[in-house]
Design a protein around this motif. Structure first.
Motif, PDB file in Angstrom:
ATOM      1  N   SER A  16      -0.869  12.261 -10.171  1.00 50.02           N
ATOM      2  CA  SER A  16      -0.772  11.185 -11.218  1.00 50.02           C
ATOM      3  C   SER A  16      -1.648  10.158 -11.385  1.00 50.02           C
ATOM      4  CB  SER A  16       0.830  10.790 -11.150  1.00 50.02           C
ATOM      5  OG  SER A  16       0.959   9.903  -9.992  1.00 50.02           O
ATOM      6  N   GLY A  17      -2.297  10.031 -10.183  1.00 49.82           N
ATOM      7  CA  GLY A  17      -3.414   9.062 -10.099  1.00 49.82           C
ATOM      8  C   GLY A  17      -2.887   7.711 -10.070  1.00 49.82           C
ATOM      9  N   MET A  18      -1.645   7.716  -9.167  1.00 48.14           N
ATOM     10  CA  MET A  18      -0.906   6.201  -9.126  1.00 48.14           C
ATOM     11  C   MET A  18      -0.813   6.056  -7.488  1.00 48.14           C
ATOM     12  SD  MET A  18       0.048   5.781 -12.071  1.00 48.14           S
ATOM     13  CE  MET A  18       1.401   4.451 -12.207  1.00 48.14           C
ATOM     14  N   ALA A  19      -0.676   4.553  -7.357  1.00 45.08           N
ATOM     15  CA  ALA A  19      -0.901   4.176  -6.040  1.00 45.08           C
ATOM     16  C   ALA A  19       0.501   3.128  -5.651  1.00 45.08           C
ATOM     17  CB  ALA A  19      -1.890   3.442  -5.288  1.00 45.08           C
ATOM     18  N   TYR A  20       1.538   3.657  -4.827  1.00 41.31           N
ATOM     19  CA  TYR A  20       2.579   2.793  -4.926  1.00 41.31           C
ATOM     20  C   TYR A  20       2.842   1.863  -3.832  1.00 41.31           C
ATOM     21  CZ  TYR A  20       4.168   6.368  -8.272  1.00 41.31           C
ATOM     22  OH  TYR A  20       4.312   7.032  -9.350  1.00 41.31           O
ATOM     23  N   PRO A  21       2.968   0.668  -4.016  1.00 42.53           N
ATOM     24  CA  PRO A  21       3.181  -0.332  -2.816  1.00 42.53           C
ATOM     25  C   PRO A  21       4.124  -0.147  -2.025  1.00 42.53           C
ATOM     26  CG  PRO A  21       3.895  -1.441  -4.846  1.00 42.53           C
ATOM     27  CD  PRO A  21       3.585  -0.084  -5.075  1.00 42.53           C
ATOM     28  N   ILE A  22       4.045  -0.627  -0.683  1.00 40.76           N
ATOM     29  CA  ILE A  22       5.109  -0.577   0.306  1.00 40.76           C
ATOM     30  C   ILE A  22       5.167  -2.136   0.760  1.00 40.76           C
ATOM     31  CG2 ILE A  22       5.693  -0.044   2.695  1.00 40.76           C
ATOM     32  CD1 ILE A  22       3.856   2.639   2.491  1.00 40.76           C
ATOM     33  N   ARG A  23       6.206  -2.750   0.571  1.00 42.40           N
ATOM     34  CA  ARG A  23       6.731  -3.960   0.603  1.00 42.40           C
ATOM     35  C   ARG A  23       7.643  -3.932   1.719  1.00 42.40           C
ATOM     36  NH1 ARG A  23       6.532  -4.936  -5.542  1.00 42.40           N
ATOM     37  NH2 ARG A  23       4.482  -4.810  -5.771  1.00 42.40           N
ATOM     38  N   TRP A  33       0.293   8.550   2.672  1.00 41.46           N
ATOM     39  CA  TRP A  33       0.192   7.152   3.092  1.00 41.46           C
ATOM     40  C   TRP A  33      -1.157   6.966   3.269  1.00 41.46           C
ATOM     41  CZ3 TRP A  33       0.922   5.406   8.671  1.00 41.46           C
ATOM     42  CH2 TRP A  33       1.004   4.165   8.623  1.00 41.46           C
ATOM     43  N   ASN A  34      -1.756   5.390   2.795  1.00 40.08           N
ATOM     44  CA  ASN A  34      -2.896   5.028   3.106  1.00 40.08           C
ATOM     45  C   ASN A  34      -2.486   3.791   3.964  1.00 40.08           C
ATOM     46  OD1 ASN A  34      -5.265   3.439   3.001  1.00 40.08           O
ATOM     47  ND2 ASN A  34      -5.971   4.432   1.263  1.00 40.08           N
ATOM     48  N   LYS A  35      -3.090   3.775   5.058  1.00 40.11           N
ATOM     49  CA  LYS A  35      -2.597   2.890   6.127  1.00 40.11           C
ATOM     50  C   LYS A  35      -3.526   1.602   5.778  1.00 40.11           C
ATOM     51  CE  LYS A  35      -2.139   2.181  10.991  1.00 40.11           C
ATOM     52  NZ  LYS A  35      -2.627   2.828  12.348  1.00 40.11           N
ATOM     53  N   GLU A  36      -4.562   1.472   5.391  1.00 35.35           N
ATOM     54  CA  GLU A  36      -5.325   0.637   5.062  1.00 35.35           C
ATOM     55  C   GLU A  36      -4.755  -0.364   4.182  1.00 35.35           C
ATOM     56  OE1 GLU A  36      -9.173   1.658   4.304  1.00 35.35           O
ATOM     57  OE2 GLU A  36      -9.649   2.757   6.344  1.00 35.35           O
ATOM     58  N   THR A  37      -4.358   0.198   2.904  1.00 36.02           N
ATOM     59  CA  THR A  37      -4.016  -0.587   1.898  1.00 36.02           C
ATOM     60  C   THR A  37      -2.599  -0.624   1.771  1.00 36.02           C
ATOM     61  OG1 THR A  37      -3.756   1.517   0.331  1.00 36.02           O
ATOM     62  CG2 THR A  37      -5.839   0.339   0.341  1.00 36.02           C
ATOM     63  N   GLN A  38      -1.718   0.247   2.614  1.00 34.13           N
ATOM     64  CA  GLN A  38      -0.121  -0.031   2.925  1.00 34.13           C
ATOM     65  C   GLN A  38       0.044   0.496   1.380  1.00 34.13           C
ATOM     66  OE1 GLN A  38       1.968  -0.761   5.342  1.00 34.13           O
ATOM     67  NE2 GLN A  38      -0.204  -0.191   6.332  1.00 34.13           N
ATOM     68  N   GLU A  39      -0.245   1.703   0.790  1.00 35.59           N
ATOM     69  CA  GLU A  39       0.223   2.407  -0.293  1.00 35.59           C
ATOM     70  C   GLU A  39       0.601   3.739   0.029  1.00 35.59           C
ATOM     71  OE1 GLU A  39      -1.945  -0.041  -3.868  1.00 35.59           O
ATOM     72  OE2 GLU A  39      -3.329   1.356  -2.690  1.00 35.59           O
ATOM     73  N   LEU A  40       1.400   4.252  -1.104  1.00 34.69           N
ATOM     74  CA  LEU A  40       1.597   5.584  -1.085  1.00 34.69           C
ATOM     75  C   LEU A  40       0.784   6.158  -2.295  1.00 34.69           C
ATOM     76  CD1 LEU A  40       5.506   5.774  -0.292  1.00 34.69           C
ATOM     77  CD2 LEU A  40       3.324   6.450   1.390  1.00 34.69           C
ATOM     78  N   LEU A  41      -0.137   7.097  -2.010  1.00 41.61           N
ATOM     79  CA  LEU A  41      -0.942   7.666  -2.953  1.00 41.61           C
ATOM     80  C   LEU A  41      -0.507   9.125  -3.460  1.00 41.61           C
ATOM     81  CD1 LEU A  41      -4.456   6.839  -1.441  1.00 41.61           C
ATOM     82  CD2 LEU A  41      -3.285   5.277  -2.676  1.00 41.61           C
ATOM     83  N   CYS A  42      -0.777   9.153  -4.992  1.00 42.42           N
ATOM     84  CA  CYS A  42      -0.493  10.291  -5.524  1.00 42.42           C
ATOM     85  C   CYS A  42      -1.702  10.914  -6.251  1.00 42.42           C
ATOM     86  CB  CYS A  42       0.823  10.461  -6.430  1.00 42.42           C
ATOM     87  SG  CYS A  42       1.180  11.884  -7.267  1.00 42.42           S
ATOM     88  N   TYR A  43      -2.330  11.881  -5.830  1.00 42.68           N
ATOM     89  CA  TYR A  43      -3.649  12.159  -6.372  1.00 42.68           C
ATOM     90  C   TYR A  43      -3.082  12.932  -7.787  1.00 42.68           C
ATOM     91  CZ  TYR A  43      -5.797  10.690  -2.256  1.00 42.68           C
ATOM     92  OH  TYR A  43      -6.242   9.964  -1.191  1.00 42.68           O
TER      93      TYR A  43
END
Length: 62
Positions: free
Chosen positions: A32-39, A20-30
């Motif tokens: 796969s290199g993907m960042a999933y949003p939290i809405r 979890w990246n609190k600053e960007t409100q995303e879930l990161l997967c190193y």
């Protein structure tokens, strides 16, 4: 982000744990290199909604 939920969520692409990246409100997967949003406090774990991590973000992997 609920830590109990974070413990069971995985990346839909690589099946690797998410960070979890609190600053960007995303879930990161190193893996796969993907960042999933939290809405609205709901993780959107769709590959079509994810963005690709930048090279700089990939270097921040813990």
């Amino acid at each position: 982000m609920d830590h109990k939920l974070l413990d069971i969520l995985v990346c839909p692409v690589s099946k690797a744990p998410l960070v979890w990246n609190k600053e960007t409100q995303e879930l990161l997967c190193y893996a796969s290199g993907m960042a999933y949003p939290i809405r609205d406090d709901i993780p959107v774990l769709l590959e079509s909604e994810a963005r690709t991590l930048t090279a700089e973000e990939r270097l921040k992997e813990k």
